[in-house]
Design a protein around this motif. Structure first.
Motif, PDB file in Angstrom:
ATOM      1  N   GLN A 105       0.805  -1.344   0.045  1.00  0.00           N
ATOM      2  CA  GLN A 105      -0.040  -0.009  -0.044  1.00  0.00           C
ATOM      3  C   GLN A 105       0.835   1.294  -0.092  1.00  0.00           C
ATOM      4  OE1 GLN A 105      -3.843  -1.086   2.667  1.00  0.00           O
ATOM      5  NE2 GLN A 105      -2.221  -0.240   3.491  1.00  0.00           N
ATOM      6  N   LEU A 106       1.859   1.237   0.830  1.00  0.00           N
ATOM      7  CA  LEU A 106       2.814   2.129   0.775  1.00  0.00           C
ATOM      8  C   LEU A 106       3.382   2.536  -0.611  1.00  0.00           C
ATOM      9  CD1 LEU A 106       4.678   2.081   4.314  1.00  0.00           C
ATOM     10  CD2 LEU A 106       2.601   3.412   3.866  1.00  0.00           C
ATOM     11  N   LEU A 107       3.781   1.604  -1.114  1.00  0.00           N
ATOM     12  CA  LEU A 107       4.599   1.784  -2.535  1.00  0.00           C
ATOM     13  C   LEU A 107       3.525   2.365  -3.410  1.00  0.00           C
ATOM     14  CD1 LEU A 107       6.551  -1.333  -2.631  1.00  0.00           C
ATOM     15  CD2 LEU A 107       7.472   1.072  -2.136  1.00  0.00           C
TER      16      LEU A 107
ATOM     17  N   SER B 251       1.452   9.503  -5.287  1.00  0.00           N
ATOM     18  CA  SER B 251       2.032  10.811  -4.630  1.00  0.00           C
ATOM     19  C   SER B 251       2.891  11.600  -5.611  1.00  0.00           C
ATOM     20  CB  SER B 251       2.378  10.832  -3.385  1.00  0.00           C
ATOM     21  OG  SER B 251       1.819  10.426  -2.275  1.00  0.00           O
ATOM     22  N   ALA B 252       3.654  10.381  -6.335  1.00  0.00           N
ATOM     23  CA  ALA B 252       4.878  10.857  -7.145  1.00  0.00           C
ATOM     24  C   ALA B 252       3.973  11.480  -8.692  1.00  0.00           C
ATOM     25  CB  ALA B 252       5.646   9.818  -7.433  1.00  0.00           C
ATOM     26  N   ALA B 253       3.158  10.798  -8.930  1.00  0.00           N
ATOM     27  CA  ALA B 253       2.400  11.232 -10.148  1.00  0.00           C
ATOM     28  C   ALA B 253       1.649  12.541  -9.783  1.00  0.00           C
ATOM     29  CB  ALA B 253       1.345  10.233 -10.600  1.00  0.00           C
TER      30      ALA B 253
ATOM     31  N   PRO C 293      -4.624   6.930   0.710  1.00  0.00           N
ATOM     32  CA  PRO C 293      -4.482   8.459   0.950  1.00  0.00           C
ATOM     33  C   PRO C 293      -2.980   8.638   0.391  1.00  0.00           C
ATOM     34  CG  PRO C 293      -4.679   7.287   2.951  1.00  0.00           C
ATOM     35  CD  PRO C 293      -4.609   6.263   2.099  1.00  0.00           C
ATOM     36  N   ALA C 294      -2.615   9.838   0.131  1.00  0.00           N
ATOM     37  CA  ALA C 294      -1.431  10.451  -0.268  1.00  0.00           C
ATOM     38  C   ALA C 294      -0.322  10.310   0.733  1.00  0.00           C
ATOM     39  CB  ALA C 294      -1.415  11.895  -0.595  1.00  0.00           C
ATOM     40  N   LEU C 295       0.903   9.965   0.317  1.00  0.00           N
ATOM     41  CA  LEU C 295       1.985   9.801   1.226  1.00  0.00           C
ATOM     42  C   LEU C 295       2.096  10.446   2.664  1.00  0.00           C
ATOM     43  CD1 LEU C 295       3.736   7.285   1.107  1.00  0.00           C
ATOM     44  CD2 LEU C 295       5.492   9.038   0.160  1.00  0.00           C
ATOM     45  N   ASP C 296       1.753  11.694   2.501  1.00  0.00           N
ATOM     46  CA  ASP C 296       1.673  12.573   3.603  1.00  0.00           C
ATOM     47  C   ASP C 296       0.561  12.415   4.786  1.00  0.00           C
ATOM     48  OD1 ASP C 296      -0.163  13.539   2.145  1.00  0.00           O
ATOM     49  OD2 ASP C 296       0.551  15.597   2.016  1.00  0.00           O
TER      50      ASP C 296
END
Lengths: 96, 713
Positions: free
Chosen positions: A46-48, A54-56, B210-213
């Motif tokens: 999930q984190l990846l 987020s990068a996109a 969610p987004a990374l933050d």
């Protein structure tokens, strides 16, 4: 470069999140080395995926390379393979 | 509830499941006509698989899956269970047991490659004489070399088949709750299991990722929609989710023609579900939480019958009377307190009696109630010997393959109850007895045929209550004990001398002597000359006895007689030099005051008693335990004839006071071990009385004083 550990379970997800946030705080592409992963759980996958999204959103590069077979298998199992590698299935390396 | 506690419950349920499988496999082996038998086995294996998946025991899960595939094929009559298949079912059960032990950390992971191959061969119709080889069971998935089981399932045959009349495939929506990753849980293993069952991932929902933050590393955000083969049972699919939190979303429904739907889900059988998943929501997509994803999930167009029928499962299935699990410590505390109460009650009664107060009705009521309370408290700890007996079929199977002998096991009285401590400690003696019966007792098939017997030997294991004790017997229909051979061996081993005269019974009992073995060659089964010695020591340590009934040429019976509990003992209260002792009643044959002519002195300290022509050594308790003031003349004392494993003997005490039940207190736990004493009890007057270790005293005296029986003979 973030080197993923051999065992990437829920416990290892906390440090991975910290590493990812650190990398995203710095400029440039984010690179993750997934060649050593032997076991991986949902939390890390999930984190990846979140990092990829987020990068996109930031319009920056996010590359997971190399990729071990278990990491690719877990991504496939959980249905996020295309999200993580939109350009196509990556070549896998044998985990040590 | 902590994960450890849930895992402990899972293992308890594994044990119960294994017991159920074993019982029903034995039934199935005899008679496979009742479909419920194989269904029960299937469900038990399935529950173990589900729990193993939830707790990450992948090898156990993997093996259980293959086992389950075969069981599923059997219950759906995809193939029949011939003798070979049944043997594989038993072998797989043994391995499943080993896998559970490995998951508990009690042994290494077993090598299951051969049995897995056999199971696959059955499942794929390569082994069984299946009627319909054209309809193979779903191909068993290959294990991933890294342990993370990912499907390598060939679904082509199932999905490409133009199923114009069969039921539609299942659609499963699974969205773990946010805290589903707590305590090391891994929902992805459940997805993997669904894939193993032939499932195909058709959609993943990461909308709420969610987004990374903003993401939390340990929360679950994903959800999945899978398609599963139509021929699976709904219960089977729901079984995968047995161990997940009820807050997670699980929807299982047919995606196609509802008219051909399987029979409605039955109420979940009791026993294996720790957190039962509410079945109510499953068929009503509208009622699913708002987070329920899967836009491609179409509600079943028209399924009037199914949902109506499926509303029923909420009613609990009728089953055995409800039970709760209680920590053993709590039970022990209760039993201990009841023991104290019994002692206090006895003290009260004695005090009142000494004060000259006449017998009170209330006091006898109290006595009655106390006894009843004690019986009830002890019965809580009582367990059927089944848990020990259930190991035996496996031992027999192993012995069969090791010795080439054919054995049929008959079991009787497995529900006989005995105190938990006794149940726990009879396992080893019983194992030795069974091994002895097969290895030494039964002949090889060709020898049996030559002797005019059925080539298949019979070992009969039985338990029963007899006079307040439990008697466990192991009977074989083999050659019996050859006492001439026993004698020869005992002389060779230096256990007896060549000119020693022994009765048949004494010769039979020589097989319990340390270092005795009649096996022609030392095998890894028995024949090391320690087995029966260990049996006797363990049985004695439990306050039990072991008897042999020998029928030369027809077999032998070994009977263990054990107390029902180790906490209470029937004893004779005796006095020696002002001290009070308890002699366990199980040892006592008779008591008498001798005539001077019955006593024969053999030197200054040793004497024998003539009991109807038998000369028995007399052990003076006062001298053995150095009690001052003990009577020295047998004619003024009381002689108690006792039965021991070293033969009969006589204990000399001053007087007999009473015969009653006493509550045993451990000397080891409260003080320290004392030679010649097995424990202590508190008498009605508050004094401590020591319980004599009759076996130990007689054995010790024999060593000190020489062999009286030889002298007497």
């Amino acid at each position: 470069m973030i080197a993923l550990p051999t065992l990437l379970d829920t416990q290892a997800a906390g440090p991975l999140l910290a590493d990812l946030r650190q990398s995203f705080a710095e400029p440039g592409d984010v690179r993750v080395d997934g060649g050593a992963v032997e076991r991986v759980g949902q939390a890390a996958v999930q984190l990846l995926a979140s990092a990829r999204l987020s990068a996109a959103a930031d319009a920056r590069g996010f590359v997971i390379e190399p990729v071990s077979a278990p990491l690719l298998a877990a991504a496939k199992l959980l249905g996020v393979q295309e999200l993580l590698w939109p350009e196509g299935e990556p070549a896998v390396v044998a985990a040590n | 509830m902590e994960l450890d506690e849930i895992a402990a419950i899972f293992f308890l349920e594994c044990d119960e499941g294994l017991a159920a499988i074993e019982t029903h496999l034995a039934v199935y082996d005899r008679d496979d006509s009742d479909p419920e038998t194989i269904n029960t086995i299937f469900r038990a294996v399935h529950s173990i698989k589900g729990g193993a998946g939830a707790f990450g025991h992948e090898r156990l899960q993997h093996f259980a899956h293959h086992y389950e595939t075969v069981l599923d094929g059997l219950r759906n009559n995809k193939f029949s269970a011939d003798k070979q298949v049944r043997a594989i079912l038993f072998a797989a059960f043994d391995l499943l047991t080993d896998h559970v032990l490995a998951a508990k950390g009690e042994r290494d992971v077993p090598d299951d490659a051969r049995v897995l191959e056999q199971l696959d061969a059955v499942a794929e119709g390569r082994l069984s004489s299946a009627d319909d080889a054209a309809a193979p069971a779903p191909a068993a998935p290959e294990p991933d070399e890294n342990g993370f089981v990912v499907q390598a399932v060939d679904l082509g045959a199932l999905f490409d088949e133009p199923a114009d009349s069969g039921p539609a495939p299942w659609k499963v929506v699974f969205r773990p709750e946010q805290r589903a990753l707590d305590n090391g849980q891994e929902p992805s293993l459940l997805v993997a299991e669904l894939c193993q069952m032939g499932g195909k991932l058709i959609a993943v929902d990461h909308e709420s990722l969610p987004a990374l933050d903003a993401i939390a590393a340990d929360e679950s955000y994903l959800g999945w929609t899978l398609e599963l083969p139509a021929d699976l049972d709904r219960d089977e699919i729901l079984g995968v989710f047995d161990f997940i939190s009820p807050a997670s979303t699980v929807i299982v429904e047919r995606s196609g023609e509802p008219a051909a739907a399987d029979t409605p889900a039955e109420a979940d059988e009791a026993g294996f579900v720790v957190t039962p998943v509410s079945l109510d929501d499953f068929d009503i997509p509208a009622a699913a939480p708002a987070a329920a994803p899967a836009p491609e999930l179409k509600p079943t167009p028209a399924a009037p019958a199914a949902p109506a029928a499926k509303a029923a499962p909420a009613a609990p299935a009728a089953g055995p009377s409800p039970t709760i699990r209680v920590e053993l410590d709590k039970l022990d505390r209760l039993v201990n307190l009841v023991g104290e109460l019994v002692i206090t009650q006895a003290m009260l009664a004695q005090r009142l009696s000494e004060s000259g107060i006449p017998t009170l009705d209330e006091l006898s009521d109290l006595d009655h109630l106390t006894r009843e309370l004690q019986d009830s408290a002890m019965s809580i700890r009582a367990q059927p010997v089944k848990s020990v007996f259930s190991r035996v079929p496996r031992i027999i199977r192993e012995l069969e393959s090791e010795t080439g002998k054919r054995v049929r096991l008959e079991v009787e009285g497995e529900m006989t109850e005995v105190d938990k401590t006794v149940v726990e400690r009879i396992g080893e003696p019983l194992t030795h007895m069974i091994r002895n019966a097969v290895d030494h007792g039964l002949e090889k098939p060709e020898d049996r045929v030559a002797a005019g017997k059925n080539p298949e030997g019979v070992v009969r294991l039985a338990a029963e209550h007899r006079s307040g004790r439990i008697v466990i017997s192991v009977t074989d229909d083999g050659r019996g004990i050859n006492t001439a051979k026993v004698r020869e061996k005992a002389i060779e081993r230096g256990i007896i001398t060549a000119d020693q005269q022994l009765s048949e019974e004494e010769l039979e009992n020589l097989i319990f002597a340390p270092g005795f073995s009649t096996a022609a060659t030392v095998s890894n089964i028995s024949g090391r000359g320690v087995g029966m010695d260990v049996v006797r020591k363990n049985v004695q340590a439990l306050g039990g006895r072991i008897l042999i009934a020998n029928r030369p040429g027809q077999g032998s019976t070994f009977s263990l007689t054990l107390p029902l509990t180790l906490a209470i003992l029937d004893g004779m209260i005796v006095t020696v030099g002002g001290q009070t002792y308890v002699i366990p009643l199980t040892h006592i044959v008779e008591s008498l005051r001798p005539q001077p002519s019955d006593i024969h002195h053999l030197g200054p300290d040793a004497m024998v008693l003539n009991v109807r022509g038998n000369y028995l050594p007399v052990h003076t308790i006062g001298r053995l335990l150095s009690v001052p003031g003990a009577r020295a003349q047998p004619t003024e004392a009381v002689l108690v004839v006792v039965e021991t494993d070293a033969g009969r003997a006589v204990l000399m005490v001053d007087d007999i006071q009473d015969q009653r039940q006493v509550v045993v207190k451990s000397l080891e736990a409260n003080y320290q071990p004392v030679a010649g004493i097995t424990g202590a009890t508190i008498l009605g007057d508050g004094r401590v009385a020591l319980i004599l270790d009759v076996e130990g005293l007689v054995a010790r005296h024999n060593q000190i004083g020489g062999d009286f029986e030889m002298l007497a003979a």
